[in-house]
Design a protein around this motif. Sequence first.
Motif, PDB file in Angstrom:
ATOM      1  N   ALA A 211       0.831  -1.207   0.000  1.00  0.00           N
ATOM      2  CA  ALA A 211       0.000   0.000   0.000  1.00  0.00           C
ATOM      3  C   ALA A 211       0.864   1.255   0.000  1.00  0.00           C
ATOM      4  O   ALA A 211       1.939   1.289   0.602  1.00  0.00           O
ATOM      5  CB  ALA A 211      -0.927  -0.002   1.205  1.00  0.00           C
ATOM      6  N   LEU A 212       0.377   2.274  -0.665  1.00  0.00           N
ATOM      7  CA  LEU A 212       1.026   3.575  -0.641  1.00  0.00           C
ATOM      8  C   LEU A 212       0.408   4.401   0.479  1.00  0.00           C
ATOM      9  O   LEU A 212      -0.801   4.557   0.551  1.00  0.00           O
ATOM     10  CB  LEU A 212       0.830   4.292  -1.979  1.00  0.00           C
ATOM     11  CG  LEU A 212       1.597   3.700  -3.166  1.00  0.00           C
ATOM     12  CD1 LEU A 212       1.117   4.321  -4.457  1.00  0.00           C
ATOM     13  CD2 LEU A 212       3.087   3.914  -2.990  1.00  0.00           C
ATOM     14  N   LEU A 213       1.237   4.911   1.357  1.00  0.00           N
ATOM     15  CA  LEU A 213       0.727   5.705   2.470  1.00  0.00           C
ATOM     16  C   LEU A 213       0.210   7.053   1.970  1.00  0.00           C
ATOM     17  O   LEU A 213       0.813   7.674   1.092  1.00  0.00           O
ATOM     18  CB  LEU A 213       1.828   5.945   3.497  1.00  0.00           C
ATOM     19  CG  LEU A 213       2.298   4.740   4.307  1.00  0.00           C
ATOM     20  CD1 LEU A 213       3.474   5.140   5.195  1.00  0.00           C
ATOM     21  CD2 LEU A 213       1.179   4.162   5.147  1.00  0.00           C
ATOM     22  N   PRO A 214      -0.889   7.533   2.543  1.00  0.00           N
ATOM     23  CA  PRO A 214      -1.347   8.886   2.192  1.00  0.00           C
ATOM     24  C   PRO A 214      -0.368   9.922   2.716  1.00  0.00           C
ATOM     25  O   PRO A 214       0.437   9.651   3.622  1.00  0.00           O
ATOM     26  CB  PRO A 214      -2.707   8.989   2.900  1.00  0.00           C
ATOM     27  CG  PRO A 214      -2.636   8.001   4.009  1.00  0.00           C
ATOM     28  CD  PRO A 214      -1.771   6.872   3.518  1.00  0.00           C
ATOM     29  N   MET A 215      -0.459  11.134   2.180  1.00  0.00           N
ATOM     30  CA  MET A 215       0.488  12.175   2.558  1.00  0.00           C
ATOM     31  C   MET A 215       0.440  12.489   4.045  1.00  0.00           C
ATOM     32  O   MET A 215       1.456  12.793   4.661  1.00  0.00           O
ATOM     33  CB  MET A 215       0.192  13.448   1.757  1.00  0.00           C
ATOM     34  CG  MET A 215       0.661  13.388   0.318  1.00  0.00           C
ATOM     35  SD  MET A 215       2.395  12.921   0.145  1.00  0.00           S
ATOM     36  CE  MET A 215       3.187  14.126   1.191  1.00  0.00           C
ATOM     37  N   ALA A 216      -0.747  12.421   4.654  1.00  0.00           N
ATOM     38  CA  ALA A 216      -0.855  12.698   6.088  1.00  0.00           C
ATOM     39  C   ALA A 216      -0.014  11.716   6.895  1.00  0.00           C
ATOM     40  O   ALA A 216       0.662  12.095   7.861  1.00  0.00           O
ATOM     41  CB  ALA A 216      -2.316  12.636   6.527  1.00  0.00           C
ATOM     42  N   ALA A 217      -0.032  10.435   6.503  1.00  0.00           N
ATOM     43  CA  ALA A 217       0.743   9.408   7.215  1.00  0.00           C
ATOM     44  C   ALA A 217       2.239   9.603   6.994  1.00  0.00           C
ATOM     45  O   ALA A 217       3.041   9.489   7.932  1.00  0.00           O
ATOM     46  CB  ALA A 217       0.313   8.019   6.751  1.00  0.00           C
ATOM     47  N   ILE A 218       2.639   9.888   5.752  1.00  0.00           N
ATOM     48  CA  ILE A 218       4.055  10.127   5.449  1.00  0.00           C
ATOM     49  C   ILE A 218       4.574  11.320   6.254  1.00  0.00           C
ATOM     50  O   ILE A 218       5.664  11.282   6.831  1.00  0.00           O
ATOM     51  CB  ILE A 218       4.241  10.374   3.944  1.00  0.00           C
ATOM     52  CG1 ILE A 218       3.957   9.088   3.151  1.00  0.00           C
ATOM     53  CG2 ILE A 218       5.651  10.878   3.647  1.00  0.00           C
ATOM     54  CD1 ILE A 218       3.934   9.289   1.659  1.00  0.00           C
ATOM     55  N   THR A 219       3.775  12.380   6.325  1.00  0.00           N
ATOM     56  CA  THR A 219       4.176  13.586   7.051  1.00  0.00           C
ATOM     57  C   THR A 219       4.346  13.307   8.534  1.00  0.00           C
ATOM     58  O   THR A 219       5.290  13.776   9.171  1.00  0.00           O
ATOM     59  CB  THR A 219       3.129  14.698   6.834  1.00  0.00           C
ATOM     60  OG1 THR A 219       2.999  14.951   5.431  1.00  0.00           O
ATOM     61  CG2 THR A 219       3.541  15.984   7.535  1.00  0.00           C
ATOM     62  N   PHE A 220       3.428  12.513   9.111  1.00  0.00           N
ATOM     63  CA  PHE A 220       3.527  12.203  10.541  1.00  0.00           C
ATOM     64  C   PHE A 220       4.756  11.351  10.840  1.00  0.00           C
ATOM     65  O   PHE A 220       5.459  11.582  11.836  1.00  0.00           O
ATOM     66  CB  PHE A 220       2.262  11.497  11.020  1.00  0.00           C
ATOM     67  CG  PHE A 220       2.248  11.248  12.506  1.00  0.00           C
ATOM     68  CD1 PHE A 220       2.230  12.305  13.389  1.00  0.00           C
ATOM     69  CD2 PHE A 220       2.253   9.959  13.003  1.00  0.00           C
ATOM     70  CE1 PHE A 220       2.222  12.095  14.774  1.00  0.00           C
ATOM     71  CE2 PHE A 220       2.248   9.730  14.374  1.00  0.00           C
ATOM     72  CZ  PHE A 220       2.229  10.803  15.254  1.00  0.00           C
ATOM     73  N   LEU A 221       5.051  10.363   9.980  1.00  0.00           N
ATOM     74  CA  LEU A 221       6.239   9.533  10.183  1.00  0.00           C
ATOM     75  C   LEU A 221       7.512  10.368  10.074  1.00  0.00           C
ATOM     76  O   LEU A 221       8.467  10.159  10.831  1.00  0.00           O
ATOM     77  CB  LEU A 221       6.249   8.382   9.182  1.00  0.00           C
ATOM     78  CG  LEU A 221       5.248   7.260   9.459  1.00  0.00           C
ATOM     79  CD1 LEU A 221       5.227   6.256   8.315  1.00  0.00           C
ATOM     80  CD2 LEU A 221       5.585   6.549  10.774  1.00  0.00           C
TER      81      LEU A 221
END
Length: 303
Positions: free
Chosen positions: A281-291
């Motif tokens: 799965a490709l993470l949404p931008m919100a998840a990438i930003t939080f990580l």
Amino acid sequence: MAINFHQLHIFYTVAEKGSFSSAAQALHMTQPAVTMQVQSLEEQLGVKLFVRTTKKIELTEAGRELMPYARRSIELIQETESAMASYCHKLTGRLHLGASLTVGEYMLPRLLGPFNEEYPQISVSLKVINTTQIVEEIAQHTLNFGLVEALVDHPDMQSDAVLSDELKLIVPSGHPLAKQTKITMEDALSYPFVLREKGSGTRRVMEEELLRRGVDPRGMRIVMELGSTGAVKSAVEANLGLSILSQSAVKHEVALGIVQAREIEGIRFTRSFYAVRLKSALLPMAAITFLEFLRERDLNKWL
């Protein structure tokens, strides 16, 4: 040849979802529009990307070859958007996150505030559940990713260390050990202990480190085993025994002077928390930003 990124994204989603209808739903498009875009990409590349049957679709050899390039292209666009969004802090979206007990109850609440200040347009939905449930919900696409206390052994999941933690000896403030400048493991073992239940991440970290130091955990006088960190803290406050817990979990109690978090000479109980997500799965931008927020910020000032 100028490949259309929008078409590449649609191709990747169809391949991941396994059908044009599921991809259309995920992309908020009509099925005919998805089909048309894939056909247009096939015409441009001069190859067939899918073998279509009445029941399912499968990637052709050319389609399988294209998949890693499509994924890398999408990830690069996401990283670019994230990098640019960090300058204007106007990134929007909703983050669906799962977390195991210690990180979900004691660490994340202190981090979500600063994250919200930096990215006020990202809303967060947090579930505090066990690791098995987190993995199940990630597989069902209910959660974007989860934060857990140990590496997840699952063929479809990827685990990456993102947070560190240290366990300390927890003693009531009026306890004899609270007056000692140095505490040895022998000192601690002369008193009863109240611990998390067997199998918990906290208990496992403690036992593994003791064994590495040549100390048999079975030598501890355990008077209670409790199923939550809150219950263990209450038992220590009531002077029922000592414990070994995350220093983040007792920050409030230490500040109030109810308990003390002390080191044991020659022993450090350290661990990592892992972000677990679906490999495909490709993470949404919100998840990438939080990580990225977890990896790049100095979290100690909040934890």
